[in-house]
Motif scaffolding. Structure first.
Motif, PDB file in Angstrom:
ATOM      1  N   ALA A  59       4.917  17.691   0.323  1.00 34.03           N
ATOM      2  CA  ALA A  59       6.064  17.359  -0.515  1.00 34.03           C
ATOM      3  C   ALA A  59       5.955  17.967  -1.916  1.00 34.03           C
ATOM      4  CB  ALA A  59       6.216  15.841  -0.624  1.00 34.03           C
ATOM      5  N   GLY A  60       4.896  18.760  -2.149  1.00 32.26           N
ATOM      6  CA  GLY A  60       4.775  19.456  -3.422  1.00 32.26           C
ATOM      7  C   GLY A  60       3.898  18.777  -4.444  1.00 32.26           C
ATOM      8  N   TYR A  61       3.145  17.769  -4.046  1.00 35.14           N
ATOM      9  CA  TYR A  61       2.269  17.050  -4.970  1.00 35.14           C
ATOM     10  C   TYR A  61       0.812  17.452  -4.722  1.00 35.14           C
ATOM     11  CZ  TYR A  61       6.297  14.142  -5.983  1.00 35.14           C
ATOM     12  OH  TYR A  61       7.544  13.718  -6.369  1.00 35.14           O
ATOM     13  N   ASP A  62      -0.031  17.109  -5.697  1.00 36.59           N
ATOM     14  CA  ASP A  62      -1.466  17.268  -5.484  1.00 36.59           C
ATOM     15  C   ASP A  62      -1.905  16.335  -4.358  1.00 36.59           C
ATOM     16  OD1 ASP A  62      -1.627  19.089  -7.549  1.00 36.59           O
ATOM     17  OD2 ASP A  62      -2.186  17.576  -9.050  1.00 36.59           O
ATOM     18  N   ALA A  63      -3.027  16.636  -3.746  1.00 32.79           N
ATOM     19  CA  ALA A  63      -3.539  15.792  -2.675  1.00 32.79           C
ATOM     20  C   ALA A  63      -3.706  14.360  -3.158  1.00 32.79           C
ATOM     21  CB  ALA A  63      -4.867  16.341  -2.168  1.00 32.79           C
ATOM     22  N   LEU A  64      -3.123  13.418  -2.441  1.00 36.12           N
ATOM     23  CA  LEU A  64      -3.209  12.001  -2.808  1.00 36.12           C
ATOM     24  C   LEU A  64      -4.511  11.405  -2.292  1.00 36.12           C
ATOM     25  CD1 LEU A  64      -1.891   9.352  -3.864  1.00 36.12           C
ATOM     26  CD2 LEU A  64      -0.877   9.100  -1.581  1.00 36.12           C
ATOM     27  N   ALA A  65      -5.202  10.673  -3.167  1.00 39.73           N
ATOM     28  CA  ALA A  65      -6.401   9.931  -2.773  1.00 39.73           C
ATOM     29  C   ALA A  65      -6.048   8.444  -2.812  1.00 39.73           C
ATOM     30  CB  ALA A  65      -7.564  10.237  -3.707  1.00 39.73           C
ATOM     31  N   PRO A  66      -5.459   7.907  -1.745  1.00 38.48           N
ATOM     32  CA  PRO A  66      -5.001   6.516  -1.782  1.00 38.48           C
ATOM     33  C   PRO A  66      -6.164   5.534  -1.807  1.00 38.48           C
ATOM     34  CG  PRO A  66      -4.834   7.376   0.434  1.00 38.48           C
ATOM     35  CD  PRO A  66      -5.243   8.531  -0.436  1.00 38.48           C
ATOM     36  N   ASP A  67      -5.993   4.465  -2.562  1.00 40.22           N
ATOM     37  CA  ASP A  67      -6.983   3.394  -2.520  1.00 40.22           C
ATOM     38  C   ASP A  67      -6.392   2.116  -1.934  1.00 40.22           C
ATOM     39  OD1 ASP A  67      -5.366   2.725  -4.656  1.00 40.22           O
ATOM     40  OD2 ASP A  67      -6.949   2.822  -6.171  1.00 40.22           O
ATOM     41  N   ALA A  68      -5.142   2.201  -1.476  1.00 42.89           N
ATOM     42  CA  ALA A  68      -4.490   1.061  -0.835  1.00 42.89           C
ATOM     43  C   ALA A  68      -3.478   1.562   0.181  1.00 42.89           C
ATOM     44  CB  ALA A  68      -3.788   0.180  -1.866  1.00 42.89           C
ATOM     45  N   CYS A  69      -3.391   0.841   1.291  1.00 36.70           N
ATOM     46  CA  CYS A  69      -2.357   1.105   2.291  1.00 36.70           C
ATOM     47  C   CYS A  69      -1.767  -0.229   2.721  1.00 36.70           C
ATOM     48  CB  CYS A  69      -2.920   1.841   3.498  1.00 36.70           C
ATOM     49  SG  CYS A  69      -1.712   2.064   4.833  1.00 36.70           S
ATOM     50  N   LEU A  70      -0.476  -0.402   2.482  1.00 40.39           N
ATOM     51  CA  LEU A  70       0.236  -1.577   2.963  1.00 40.39           C
ATOM     52  C   LEU A  70       0.701  -1.292   4.380  1.00 40.39           C
ATOM     53  CD1 LEU A  70       0.368  -1.685  -0.198  1.00 40.39           C
ATOM     54  CD2 LEU A  70       2.505  -2.947   0.081  1.00 40.39           C
ATOM     55  N   VAL A  71       0.377  -2.185   5.300  1.00 41.71           N
ATOM     56  CA  VAL A  71       0.767  -2.031   6.703  1.00 41.71           C
ATOM     57  C   VAL A  71       1.808  -3.107   7.002  1.00 41.71           C
ATOM     58  CG1 VAL A  71      -0.030  -1.891   9.089  1.00 41.71           C
ATOM     59  CG2 VAL A  71      -1.574  -1.235   7.215  1.00 41.71           C
ATOM     60  N   ASN A  72       3.053  -2.697   7.154  1.00 40.60           N
ATOM     61  CA  ASN A  72       4.144  -3.636   7.371  1.00 40.60           C
ATOM     62  C   ASN A  72       4.601  -3.600   8.823  1.00 40.60           C
ATOM     63  OD1 ASN A  72       4.166  -4.333   4.688  1.00 40.60           O
ATOM     64  ND2 ASN A  72       5.875  -3.016   4.146  1.00 40.60           N
ATOM     65  N   ARG A  73       4.878  -4.773   9.378  1.00 41.04           N
ATOM     66  CA  ARG A  73       5.398  -4.875  10.740  1.00 41.04           C
ATOM     67  C   ARG A  73       6.810  -5.457  10.708  1.00 41.04           C
ATOM     68  NH1 ARG A  73       2.457  -9.006  14.336  1.00 41.04           N
ATOM     69  NH2 ARG A  73       3.933 -10.419  13.317  1.00 41.04           N
ATOM     70  N   TYR A  74       7.752  -4.628  11.146  1.00 41.75           N
ATOM     71  CA  TYR A  74       9.155  -5.038  11.211  1.00 41.75           C
ATOM     72  C   TYR A  74       9.498  -5.420  12.645  1.00 41.75           C
ATOM     73  CZ  TYR A  74       9.821  -2.668   6.691  1.00 41.75           C
ATOM     74  OH  TYR A  74       9.738  -2.265   5.384  1.00 41.75           O
ATOM     75  N   GLU A  75      10.174  -6.539  12.797  1.00 46.12           N
ATOM     76  CA  GLU A  75      10.722  -6.947  14.079  1.00 46.12           C
ATOM     77  C   GLU A  75      12.241  -6.952  13.950  1.00 46.12           C
ATOM     78  OE1 GLU A  75       8.788 -10.666  14.668  1.00 46.12           O
ATOM     79  OE2 GLU A  75       6.940  -9.749  15.413  1.00 46.12           O
ATOM     80  N   PRO A  76      12.988  -6.985  15.046  1.00 51.03           N
ATOM     81  CA  PRO A  76      14.445  -6.949  14.946  1.00 51.03           C
ATOM     82  C   PRO A  76      14.991  -7.966  13.950  1.00 51.03           C
ATOM     83  CG  PRO A  76      13.799  -6.678  17.223  1.00 51.03           C
ATOM     84  CD  PRO A  76      12.532  -6.967  16.457  1.00 51.03           C
TER      85      PRO A  76
END
Length: 219
Positions: A110-127
């Motif tokens: 997407a044109g950015y420097d390499a991201l070094a994430p220190d957090a990942c939110l994992v969301n679960r969507y149901e209908p």
């Protein structure tokens, strides 16, 4: 001979611009779909999905968990990051190596420097579950982009401006799509419309979203 592809329209572009510094990367991680889904389930096996309370006394529609050095939580005290999962009393699961590599590569695409994430939110969507219009502004490092990976059922993603009442653009996000936003759009309001019912070969009747963030300020 009849053209079997007549009426289907042109193929989707690899990148679709949603705003200044905001991109939808169509099918960008589709080749990793099964591995990413399995890794998300492994995270949830250690820190289960849960619906969190809000400061106003309500409940978030979407079930969530986290992995990485810190995790995002919501309760009567408000929104914040913490190193400890309040449900288990233990640190959040480590960020899977595949998660880190996917986040870095998508940011660069997407044109950015390499991201070094220190957090990942994992969301679960149901209908019928949704994510209301909001900004991601609890991070100390606002120079790093947000990387959002879609897995499972398709959803309608709404991307707006820097004011809550700004017009929003609606885009369909499929399993394997990635949305990246930063720069002038880093604090853009965004949302997910109520999820339509369906069945996905890996995720069943749900959608999993991985949102990678850089929370800490760079040293």
């Amino acid at each position: 001979m009849t053209d079997l592809f007549a009426g289907l329209g042109p193929p989707l572009p690899a990148r679709e611009q949603l705003g200044d510094g905001a991109w939808l990367l169509h099918g960008h991680v589709l080749q990793h779909e099964a591995a990413l889904f399995a890794a998300a389930l492994a995270v949830a096996a250690q820190s289960p999905f849960r619906r969190m309370a809000t400061r106003g006394g309500g409940m978030l529609s979407v079930a969530m968990t986290n992995c990485g050095k810190v995790g995002w939580i919501s309760d009567a005290r408000g929104y914040r990051y913490d190193r400890i999962d309040p449900l288990t009393g233990h640190p959040w699961p480590e960020l899977p190596s595949l998660f880190g590599s996917v986040a870095r590569e998508a940011a660069m695409a997407a044109g950015y420097d390499a991201l070094a994430p220190d957090a990942c939110l994992v969301n679960r969507y149901e209908p019928r579950t949704k994510l209301s219009l909001h900004q991601d502004r609890d991070e100390l490092d606002l120079a790093a982009p947000i990387v959002s990976v879609s897995l499972g059922l398709a959803a309608t993603f709404l991307f707006g401006g820097l004011q809550r009442n700004a017009p929003t653009r609606k885009v369909r996000v499929e399993s394997g799509d990635v949305v990246v936003w930063g720069g002038a759009s880093r604090l853009a309001f965004h949302a997910v419309a109520p999820l339509a019912a369906g069945e996905h070969r890996l995720a069943g009747a749900c959608r999993i979203n991985l949102t990678f963030r850089r929370v800490a300020s760079p040293a």
